[in-house]
Design a protein around this motif. Structure first.
Motif, short mmCIF file in Angstrom:
data_model
loop_
_atom_site.label_atom_id
_atom_site.label_comp_id
_atom_site.label_asym_id
_atom_site.label_seq_id
_atom_site.Cartn_x
_atom_site.Cartn_y
_atom_site.Cartn_z
N ASP A 1 1.23 28.51 -5.60
CA ASP A 1 1.59 27.67 -4.45
C ASP A 1 1.85 26.23 -4.86
OD1 ASP A 1 1.40 29.77 -2.69
OD2 ASP A 1 -0.63 29.30 -2.04
N VAL A 2 1.03 25.71 -5.76
CA VAL A 2 1.21 24.33 -6.23
C VAL A 2 2.54 24.21 -6.98
CG1 VAL A 2 0.32 22.59 -7.82
CG2 VAL A 2 -1.23 23.72 -6.24
N GLY A 3 2.83 25.19 -7.83
CA GLY A 3 4.10 25.18 -8.57
C GLY A 3 5.30 25.28 -7.65
N ILE A 4 5.23 26.18 -6.68
CA ILE A 4 6.35 26.35 -5.75
C ILE A 4 6.50 25.11 -4.87
CG2 ILE A 4 7.13 27.67 -3.74
CD1 ILE A 4 5.98 30.15 -5.13
N VAL B 1 10.94 18.71 -5.28
CA VAL B 1 11.97 18.16 -6.18
C VAL B 1 13.35 18.63 -5.74
CG1 VAL B 1 12.83 18.18 -8.55
CG2 VAL B 1 10.40 17.86 -8.11
N MET B 2 13.46 19.91 -5.33
CA MET B 2 14.76 20.41 -4.85
C MET B 2 15.21 19.66 -3.60
SD MET B 2 14.40 24.53 -5.44
CE MET B 2 15.59 24.86 -4.16
N GLY C 1 7.30 10.76 -7.67
CA GLY C 1 6.81 10.79 -6.29
C GLY C 1 7.02 12.14 -5.64
N TRP C 2 8.19 12.73 -5.87
CA TRP C 2 8.46 14.06 -5.32
C TRP C 2 7.53 15.11 -5.91
CZ3 TRP C 2 14.31 13.19 -6.27
CH2 TRP C 2 14.85 12.44 -5.23
N ILE C 3 7.22 14.98 -7.20
CA ILE C 3 6.31 15.92 -7.84
C ILE C 3 4.91 15.80 -7.24
CG2 ILE C 3 5.12 16.43 -10.01
CD1 ILE C 3 7.79 15.79 -11.44
N VAL C 4 4.46 14.58 -7.03
CA VAL C 4 3.13 14.38 -6.45
C VAL C 4 3.06 14.96 -5.04
CG1 VAL C 4 1.50 12.62 -5.63
CG2 VAL C 4 2.57 12.39 -7.87
N VAL D 1 9.58 18.72 3.58
CA VAL D 1 10.38 19.82 4.14
C VAL D 1 10.82 20.78 3.04
CG1 VAL D 1 12.60 20.34 5.25
CG2 VAL D 1 11.12 18.55 6.17
N GLY D 2 11.25 20.26 1.91
CA GLY D 2 11.67 21.12 0.81
C GLY D 2 10.53 21.97 0.29
N ALA D 3 9.36 21.37 0.11
CA ALA D 3 8.20 22.11 -0.37
C ALA D 3 7.76 23.17 0.64
CB ALA D 3 7.05 21.15 -0.65
N ALA D 4 7.71 22.79 1.91
CA ALA D 4 7.28 23.73 2.94
C ALA D 4 8.27 24.89 3.09
CB ALA D 4 7.11 23.00 4.27
#
Length: 84
Positions: free
Chosen positions: A31-34, A40-41, A5-8, A67-70
């Protein structure tokens, strides 16, 4: 929320961030990878600190992944600003 779910969520956030910034194909992949790594982090950090209730499919888990992704995308683009 599970790791999948976090990956998606990270994939979606990275893609939308890339589209918002009108990036090229190469930077879209970055951007998708980061975004995926950031999501996930974010999920892993809260789970590490003992908040096991975030592991289910619920709003706090989704918000934390976003929030982590952003945050990671913002840090990347602030550090490596691409000049056109």
């Amino acid at each position: 929320m599970s790791l999948l779910g976090w990956i998606v969520i990270g994939l979606v956030i990275g893609f939308f961030a890339s589209m918002r910034m009108h990036s090229s194909e190469r930077t879209t992949l970055i951007d998708v990878g980061i975004g995926t790594i950031g999501a996930v982090m974010g999920g892993s950090i809260i789970t590490t600190f003992g908040h096991n209730d975030v592991a289910g499919i619920n709003l706090p888990s989704q918000v934390l992944a976003v929030v982590g992704a952003a945050a990671l995308l913002l840090a990347y683009h602030a550090t490596f600003r691409v000049v056109r």
